[in-house]
Scaffold this motif. Sequence first.
Motif, PDB file in Angstrom:
ATOM      1  N   LEU A  30       0.801  -1.230   0.000  1.00 29.42           N
ATOM      2  CA  LEU A  30       0.000   0.000   0.000  1.00 29.42           C
ATOM      3  C   LEU A  30       0.831   1.277   0.000  1.00 29.42           C
ATOM      4  CD1 LEU A  30      -2.917  -0.809   2.496  1.00 29.42           C
ATOM      5  CD2 LEU A  30      -2.950  -0.862  -0.013  1.00 29.42           C
ATOM      6  N   GLN A  31       2.095   1.197   0.396  1.00 31.14           N
ATOM      7  CA  GLN A  31       2.815   2.437   0.703  1.00 31.14           C
ATOM      8  C   GLN A  31       2.935   3.408  -0.479  1.00 31.14           C
ATOM      9  OE1 GLN A  31       6.633   1.243   2.221  1.00 31.14           O
ATOM     10  NE2 GLN A  31       7.481   0.792   0.218  1.00 31.14           N
ATOM     11  N   GLU A  33       0.602   3.723  -2.871  1.00 28.58           N
ATOM     12  CA  GLU A  33      -0.713   4.118  -3.386  1.00 28.58           C
ATOM     13  C   GLU A  33      -0.917   5.616  -3.166  1.00 28.58           C
ATOM     14  OE1 GLU A  33      -3.196   2.534  -4.986  1.00 28.58           O
ATOM     15  OE2 GLU A  33      -1.918   0.755  -5.126  1.00 28.58           O
ATOM     16  N   LYS A  34      -1.290   6.288  -4.231  1.00 26.29           N
ATOM     17  CA  LYS A  34      -1.486   7.745  -4.100  1.00 26.29           C
ATOM     18  C   LYS A  34      -2.761   8.074  -3.327  1.00 26.29           C
ATOM     19  CE  LYS A  34       0.056  10.877  -7.223  1.00 26.29           C
ATOM     20  NZ  LYS A  34       0.134  11.552  -8.538  1.00 26.29           N
ATOM     21  N   LYS A  35      -3.825   7.354  -3.683  1.00 27.77           N
ATOM     22  CA  LYS A  35      -5.110   7.603  -3.030  1.00 27.77           C
ATOM     23  C   LYS A  35      -5.054   7.057  -1.605  1.00 27.77           C
ATOM     24  CE  LYS A  35      -8.965   5.401  -4.203  1.00 27.77           C
ATOM     25  NZ  LYS A  35      -9.993   4.831  -5.102  1.00 27.77           N
ATOM     26  N   THR A  36      -5.382   7.888  -0.646  1.00 27.02           N
ATOM     27  CA  THR A  36      -5.315   7.437   0.742  1.00 27.02           C
ATOM     28  C   THR A  36      -6.354   6.349   1.011  1.00 27.02           C
ATOM     29  OG1 THR A  36      -4.597   9.635   1.420  1.00 27.02           O
ATOM     30  CG2 THR A  36      -5.436   8.173   3.151  1.00 27.02           C
ATOM     31  N   LYS A  42      -7.729  -0.492   5.924  1.00 27.88           N
ATOM     32  CA  LYS A  42      -6.455  -1.184   6.166  1.00 27.88           C
ATOM     33  C   LYS A  42      -6.605  -2.222   7.288  1.00 27.88           C
ATOM     34  CE  LYS A  42      -3.660   2.865   4.977  1.00 27.88           C
ATOM     35  NZ  LYS A  42      -2.988   4.023   5.591  1.00 27.88           N
ATOM     36  N   GLN A  70       0.804   7.648   2.915  1.00 23.77           N
ATOM     37  CA  GLN A  70      -0.186   6.563   2.971  1.00 23.77           C
ATOM     38  C   GLN A  70      -0.169   5.854   4.322  1.00 23.77           C
ATOM     39  OE1 GLN A  70      -3.148   4.866   2.288  1.00 23.77           O
ATOM     40  NE2 GLN A  70      -2.509   5.140   0.152  1.00 23.77           N
TER      41      GLN A  70
END
Lengths: 316, 316
Positions: A30-31, A33-36, A42, A70
Motif C-alpha cells: 500500500l505504501q 498508493e497515491k489515493k489514501t 487497512k 499513505q
Amino acid sequence: MTVPGLPMAVPARDLPSRVRIHEVGARDGLQNEKKTVPTEVKAEFIRRLADAGLTTIEATSFVHPEWVPQLADAERLFPMVGDLPVALPVLVPNERGLDRALALGARRVAVFASATESFAKANLNRTVDEALAMFDPVVSRAKAADVHVRGYLSMCFGDPWEGAVPVPQVVKVCRALLDMGCDELSLGDTIGVATPGHVVALLAALDEADVPPSVLGVHFHDTYGQALANTLTALRQGVTTVDASAGGLGGCPYAKSATGNLATEDLVWMLRGLGIDTGIDLGRLVATSAWMATHLGRPSPSRTVRALSHEDTEEQ
Amino acid sequence: MTVPGLPMAVPARDLPSRVRIHEVGARDGLQNEKKTVPTEVKAEFIRRLADAGLTTIEATSFVHPEWVPQLADAERLFPMVGDLPVALPVLVPNERGLDRALALGARRVAVFASATESFAKANLNRTVDEALAMFDPVVSRAKAADVHVRGYLSMCFGDPWEGAVPVPQVVKVCRALLDMGCDELSLGDTIGVATPGHVVALLAALDEADVPPSVLGVHFHDTYGQALANTLTALRQGVTTVDASAGGLGGCPYAKSATGNLATEDLVWMLRGLGIDTGIDLGRLVATSAWMATHLGRPSPSRTVRALSHEDTEEQ
C-alpha cells in the motif's frame, strides 16, 4: 475457474516441507498508493488476511508521515489490529520510529538498508555505512526489549542507477546487519531483475559468509515476471521464508496494474501444488485481494486472483 | 525501464546451454481473439517476430474456417510469410487441412490431440482414440512428404471437467503420438494449473516410457502465474524446446488482459539472465508485442513488455 482437486499436490525433491509467508501487502503493497486508503479499510484488510490463514502480516511503517503519507496513520492502525493472533511486524527507520512502535507494544520491527550507495542516498539520504550506523542503536534497543528484528536489504540484484549489483557487496551488508543483531534478513530484488542463476550465486556466497538460508527471507518483485521462478530457486537452496503481497499489491502506482511484489496467491498456488503446507485458505485470500482491488479501483495484477475471482470479466 | 547490464548473466548448473523457443503468438495467441486481425497485420507480426530473432514461428492453422474464424485467412497469410528464413509450422487437424498446407509448401505441420476424453470431445468431438485414428494418416502422409510433424497434447496436467489428469494417461497418448511418427511433442498445460513437482513427475514418467526430453517441448499457460517456474523446472529436467507467445497473447478474450500463454519476453529475460543463448533481440521483441497490443486494443499481459515499453503508463 475453480476445479476441485487442482492443483494436484505432487511434492518435489529438495524443497522444504514448510514455508512461512511474510505478508507485506498492507505495508509494502500500500505504501506507494497515491489515493489514501482509510485506516478502517487497512485494518479490515489485515483482519481478513489473518482470517485467510496468514500468520506474519507486516502491518505498517513508523517512518515520518511526510515520507510515506499513505502510512501516516500507523499510530491509529496498529492498535486496531494488535489483538490479532498473528505476528505483526512494523517498519522503523530510526530510534524515533522504534519509540513509537514500542510505545504501542510492537513485538517485531524491521529496519531497511540498501545494498547500493545510490539507493541508500535516494531512499535514506545517507551512505550505506551511515544508514547502518543509524540502524545500530535501533537494533540494539529493540533486542534489549526482546523485540524481533528483521533487516530488509534493498537492491540485492540490480539497481536502476548502478546496474548489476556485485554479490560481495550484498554479502557485506548482510553480514553487517546480522552482526548488528538482526534476527532475520530479507533479500530484496527491488526492481525485479533477478534470475535463478543469480539467486543461487547470492545464496551460496551468503552461506559461505555464515549467512545461512535459515536466517533469510526472499523478497522478489514481479516486474519482469521472474518472482515465482526466483522464489522456487531460493526454496531449493533451503530458504523457507518468502515475502509476498496479497493480490500482488505494490510497485508503481502510475502504471495500470503494474506488477509489484510477488502475489501471495500465485505463491500459495505453487506451494499447494508442491504439497507444501502453508495453512492458508486460498479462496479466502483471493476474496480478500479482490475486495481490496475494488477499494483501489483497479484489478489485481495477480494471475491467480484474476483466474479465481472473475473480478474483471465484464471490463472488456 | 531499461538498465544496461541487466539482467546480469549468471549461469546455473543443470540447465541446457541452448533453448529453442517455439513462438506461438501468431496462431495460439490470436486464435481466440474475437476482433478479426487483418491478414496484413498478422503477416507483419510474423515478419517482426522473425526480425527479432525468433526462428520457429507457428504461423496459422488449416482448420475449417468455421472452427476458428480468426485464422480463416490461412491460405492468404501463409504465402505472405513463406519466404522468411525461419521455420513456419502450421496446425492441421485432418487430411483436408494437411492437403491445404502441403499445397502451399508447408514444411512443418502440427496435429493436436488431447490427454483427456472430455477435452477430446469438446475440441474435436471425438474420443481420444478416435482423434488419434484421425491423425494417423495425417502424420504418415506428412512424413512421406518429408514434412516435420509436431504433436500437441492438451490437458497434460489438469482438465476443467476431469480435474487432475493422471500421469499414466498422458504418457499413453504421448507414446501413441510418437509411435504414429510425430517428430516432437508439445506438452500443454492448457488451463495453467501445473506446478513444478507435477512437471517433474510427468517428465520422469515419460522418460521411463522412452519419451525423452529431447523430443519434448513444454507449453505452459500463465493462468495462475506458474508458467515460468514450470518452464524452469522442465529445463532442469533436460527439456530444451519451450513454447511461448509474444506479449503473452492468448487465453480468454473476454477477460481484460487475461493471461494466456507464457510470454516470450518473460522467458527471454530469464534465459538471458541464465546466460542461455536464444539469439533474440529483446528490445525488438518487446516493441513488436507493444505494436501488436495497440492493434488488439489492450495492454500486453507480459510483465516484461509492460516494464520495458511503458505502453500503459498514462492509463491510470
